[in-house]
Write a protein that holds these residues in place. Structure first.
Motif, PDB file in Angstrom:
ATOM      1  N   PRO A   1       0.811  -1.191   0.000  1.00  0.00           N
ATOM      2  CA  PRO A   1       0.000   0.000   0.000  1.00  0.00           C
ATOM      3  C   PRO A   1       0.854   1.254   0.000  1.00  0.00           C
ATOM      4  CG  PRO A   1      -0.817  -1.550   1.640  1.00  0.00           C
ATOM      5  CD  PRO A   1       0.464  -2.083   1.086  1.00  0.00           C
ATOM      6  N   THR A   2       0.418   2.261  -0.721  1.00  0.00           N
ATOM      7  CA  THR A   2       1.242   3.451  -0.847  1.00  0.00           C
ATOM      8  C   THR A   2       0.532   4.745  -0.467  1.00  0.00           C
ATOM      9  OG1 THR A   2       0.612   3.564  -3.152  1.00  0.00           O
ATOM     10  CG2 THR A   2       2.655   2.417  -2.645  1.00  0.00           C
ATOM     11  N   ASN A   3      -0.724   4.707  -0.139  1.00  0.00           N
ATOM     12  CA  ASN A   3      -1.450   5.920   0.242  1.00  0.00           C
ATOM     13  C   ASN A   3      -1.654   5.924   1.740  1.00  0.00           C
ATOM     14  OD1 ASN A   3      -1.793   6.272  -2.528  1.00  0.00           O
ATOM     15  ND2 ASN A   3      -3.741   5.210  -2.511  1.00  0.00           N
ATOM     16  N   SER A   4      -1.492   7.084   2.368  1.00  0.00           N
ATOM     17  CA  SER A   4      -1.691   7.134   3.813  1.00  0.00           C
ATOM     18  C   SER A   4      -3.119   7.496   4.189  1.00  0.00           C
ATOM     19  CB  SER A   4      -0.709   8.134   4.437  1.00  0.00           C
ATOM     20  OG  SER A   4      -0.942   9.413   3.895  1.00  0.00           O
ATOM     21  N   ALA A   5      -3.857   8.118   3.278  1.00  0.00           N
ATOM     22  CA  ALA A   5      -5.231   8.524   3.578  1.00  0.00           C
ATOM     23  C   ALA A   5      -6.082   8.381   2.318  1.00  0.00           C
ATOM     24  CB  ALA A   5      -5.245   9.964   4.060  1.00  0.00           C
ATOM     25  N   GLY A  18      -4.166  -0.484   5.323  1.00  0.00           N
ATOM     26  CA  GLY A  18      -4.953  -1.602   4.819  1.00  0.00           C
ATOM     27  C   GLY A  18      -5.833  -1.180   3.665  1.00  0.00           C
ATOM     28  N   VAL A  19      -7.111  -1.578   3.726  1.00  0.00           N
ATOM     29  CA  VAL A  19      -8.088  -1.171   2.713  1.00  0.00           C
ATOM     30  C   VAL A  19      -9.232  -0.475   3.431  1.00  0.00           C
ATOM     31  CG1 VAL A  19      -9.637  -1.907   0.862  1.00  0.00           C
ATOM     32  CG2 VAL A  19      -7.495  -3.143   1.252  1.00  0.00           C
ATOM     33  N   HIS A  20      -9.513   0.748   3.020  1.00  0.00           N
ATOM     34  CA  HIS A  20     -10.612   1.513   3.592  1.00  0.00           C
ATOM     35  C   HIS A  20     -11.792   1.447   2.629  1.00  0.00           C
ATOM     36  CE1 HIS A  20     -12.925   5.110   4.812  1.00  0.00           C
ATOM     37  NE2 HIS A  20     -12.586   4.676   6.004  1.00  0.00           N
ATOM     38  N   PHE A  21     -12.948   1.088   3.156  1.00  0.00           N
ATOM     39  CA  PHE A  21     -14.181   0.989   2.372  1.00  0.00           C
ATOM     40  C   PHE A  21     -15.100   2.126   2.793  1.00  0.00           C
ATOM     41  CE2 PHE A  21     -12.468  -3.246   2.667  1.00  0.00           C
ATOM     42  CZ  PHE A  21     -12.644  -3.760   1.390  1.00  0.00           C
ATOM     43  N   ARG A  22     -15.736   2.763   1.814  1.00  0.00           N
ATOM     44  CA  ARG A  22     -16.719   3.803   2.120  1.00  0.00           C
ATOM     45  C   ARG A  22     -17.838   3.715   1.088  1.00  0.00           C
ATOM     46  NH1 ARG A  22     -16.955  10.082   2.080  1.00  0.00           N
ATOM     47  NH2 ARG A  22     -18.166  10.441   3.970  1.00  0.00           N
ATOM     48  N   VAL A  23     -19.074   3.691   1.582  1.00  0.00           N
ATOM     49  CA  VAL A  23     -20.260   3.502   0.737  1.00  0.00           C
ATOM     50  C   VAL A  23     -21.304   4.537   1.133  1.00  0.00           C
ATOM     51  CG1 VAL A  23     -22.131   1.889   0.195  1.00  0.00           C
ATOM     52  CG2 VAL A  23     -19.822   1.034   0.542  1.00  0.00           C
ATOM     53  N   PHE A  60      -3.748  -6.059   3.242  1.00  0.00           N
ATOM     54  CA  PHE A  60      -4.106  -6.278   1.844  1.00  0.00           C
ATOM     55  C   PHE A  60      -3.031  -7.158   1.234  1.00  0.00           C
ATOM     56  CE2 PHE A  60      -3.896  -4.762  -2.665  1.00  0.00           C
ATOM     57  CZ  PHE A  60      -5.102  -5.301  -3.068  1.00  0.00           C
ATOM     58  N   ASP A  61      -3.397  -8.397   0.880  1.00  0.00           N
ATOM     59  CA  ASP A  61      -2.445  -9.378   0.366  1.00  0.00           C
ATOM     60  C   ASP A  61      -2.688  -9.753  -1.086  1.00  0.00           C
ATOM     61  OD1 ASP A  61      -1.285  -9.553   2.859  1.00  0.00           O
ATOM     62  OD2 ASP A  61      -2.495 -11.258   3.467  1.00  0.00           O
ATOM     63  N   GLY A  62      -3.214  -8.896  -1.873  1.00  0.00           N
ATOM     64  CA  GLY A  62      -3.494  -9.275  -3.249  1.00  0.00           C
ATOM     65  C   GLY A  62      -4.973  -9.421  -3.475  1.00  0.00           C
ATOM     66  N   PRO A  63      -5.381 -10.160  -4.463  1.00  0.00           N
ATOM     67  CA  PRO A  63      -6.798 -10.109  -4.847  1.00  0.00           C
ATOM     68  C   PRO A  63      -7.737 -10.224  -3.649  1.00  0.00           C
ATOM     69  CG  PRO A  63      -5.628 -11.713  -6.192  1.00  0.00           C
ATOM     70  CD  PRO A  63      -4.662 -11.202  -5.165  1.00  0.00           C
ATOM     71  N   LEU A  64      -8.582  -9.242  -3.517  1.00  0.00           N
ATOM     72  CA  LEU A  64      -9.551  -9.210  -2.425  1.00  0.00           C
ATOM     73  C   LEU A  64     -10.910  -8.915  -3.040  1.00  0.00           C
ATOM     74  CD1 LEU A  64      -9.969  -9.381   0.624  1.00  0.00           C
ATOM     75  CD2 LEU A  64      -9.446  -6.947   0.761  1.00  0.00           C
ATOM     76  N   ASP A  65     -11.727  -9.958  -3.173  1.00  0.00           N
ATOM     77  CA  ASP A  65     -13.063  -9.823  -3.747  1.00  0.00           C
ATOM     78  C   ASP A  65     -14.079  -9.644  -2.630  1.00  0.00           C
ATOM     79  OD1 ASP A  65     -11.844 -10.243  -6.155  1.00  0.00           O
ATOM     80  OD2 ASP A  65     -12.637 -12.242  -6.473  1.00  0.00           O
ATOM     81  N   TYR A  66     -15.074  -8.818  -2.884  1.00  0.00           N
ATOM     82  CA  TYR A  66     -16.059  -8.505  -1.850  1.00  0.00           C
ATOM     83  C   TYR A  66     -17.376  -8.086  -2.470  1.00  0.00           C
ATOM     84  CZ  TYR A  66     -15.216  -3.590  -2.962  1.00  0.00           C
ATOM     85  OH  TYR A  66     -15.136  -2.383  -3.613  1.00  0.00           O
ATOM     86  N   ARG A  67     -18.408  -8.164  -1.649  1.00  0.00           N
ATOM     87  CA  ARG A  67     -19.735  -7.643  -1.984  1.00  0.00           C
ATOM     88  C   ARG A  67     -20.266  -6.942  -0.742  1.00  0.00           C
ATOM     89  NH1 ARG A  67     -22.587 -11.650  -6.210  1.00  0.00           N
ATOM     90  NH2 ARG A  67     -20.839 -13.018  -6.576  1.00  0.00           N
ATOM     91  N   LEU A  68     -21.362  -6.238  -0.903  1.00  0.00           N
ATOM     92  CA  LEU A  68     -21.963  -5.490   0.204  1.00  0.00           C
ATOM     93  C   LEU A  68     -23.254  -6.150   0.656  1.00  0.00           C
ATOM     94  CD1 LEU A  68     -21.453  -1.929  -1.298  1.00  0.00           C
ATOM     95  CD2 LEU A  68     -20.003  -3.099   0.377  1.00  0.00           C
ATOM     96  N   ARG A  69     -23.433  -6.211   1.969  1.00  0.00           N
ATOM     97  CA  ARG A  69     -24.694  -6.694   2.557  1.00  0.00           C
ATOM     98  C   ARG A  69     -25.386  -5.486   3.176  1.00  0.00           C
ATOM     99  NH1 ARG A  69     -23.736 -11.550   5.416  1.00  0.00           N
ATOM    100  NH2 ARG A  69     -24.661 -12.568   3.611  1.00  0.00           N
ATOM    101  N   LEU A  70     -26.615  -5.236   2.743  1.00  0.00           N
ATOM    102  CA  LEU A  70     -27.379  -4.085   3.213  1.00  0.00           C
ATOM    103  C   LEU A  70     -28.439  -4.522   4.211  1.00  0.00           C
ATOM    104  CD1 LEU A  70     -27.874  -2.393  -0.272  1.00  0.00           C
ATOM    105  CD2 LEU A  70     -25.999  -2.056   1.363  1.00  0.00           C
TER     106      LEU A  70
END
Length: 110
Positions: A1-5, A18-23, A60-70
């Motif tokens: 990862p190379t971004n701090s924010a 890591g990975v930040h998620f925002r929806v 974050f270790d490479g391919p990370l697949d995800y979906r959202l549960r509402l």
């Protein structure tokens, strides 16, 4: 990862932590990120002002697949701000780190 924010307003973004998620889901009371790879537990996102939800996975270790549960429903949804949908528009979203791309045309003068 190379971004701090975060730089982008929504979606999955790789950062130093890591990975930040925002929806943006203004009509939902709960939003969770459900991972389809790497045996990660679902991430219950925190509610923020104006209908946003956010949360961070600390690696974050490479391919990370995800979906959202509402709102705890069984139906899982792709991220509408996804950068990559490897299995089509209704399949899982994939985290992409654009800073990890190695350019092959660095000598190009244009």
């Amino acid at each position: 990862p190379t971004n701090s924010a975060r730089r982008l307003p929504i979606g999955a973004e790789v950062t130093d932590s890591g990975v930040h998620f925002r929806v943006w889901a203004p009509h939902c009371r709960r939003v969770a990120v459900v991972f389809e790879s790497q045996d990660l537990p679902a991430l219950e996102m925190r509610s923020q002002p104006d209908g946003y939800f956010s949360g961070t996975v600390d690696h974050f270790d490479g391919p990370l697949d995800y979906r959202l549960r509402l709102d705890g429903q069984q139906q899982l949804w792709p991220d509408p701000a996804s950068r990559f949908q490897p299995h089509g528009p209704l399949g899982p979203s994939r985290v992409v780190d654009p800073c990890a791309y190695k350019w092959h045309d660095t000598a190009w003068p244009g």
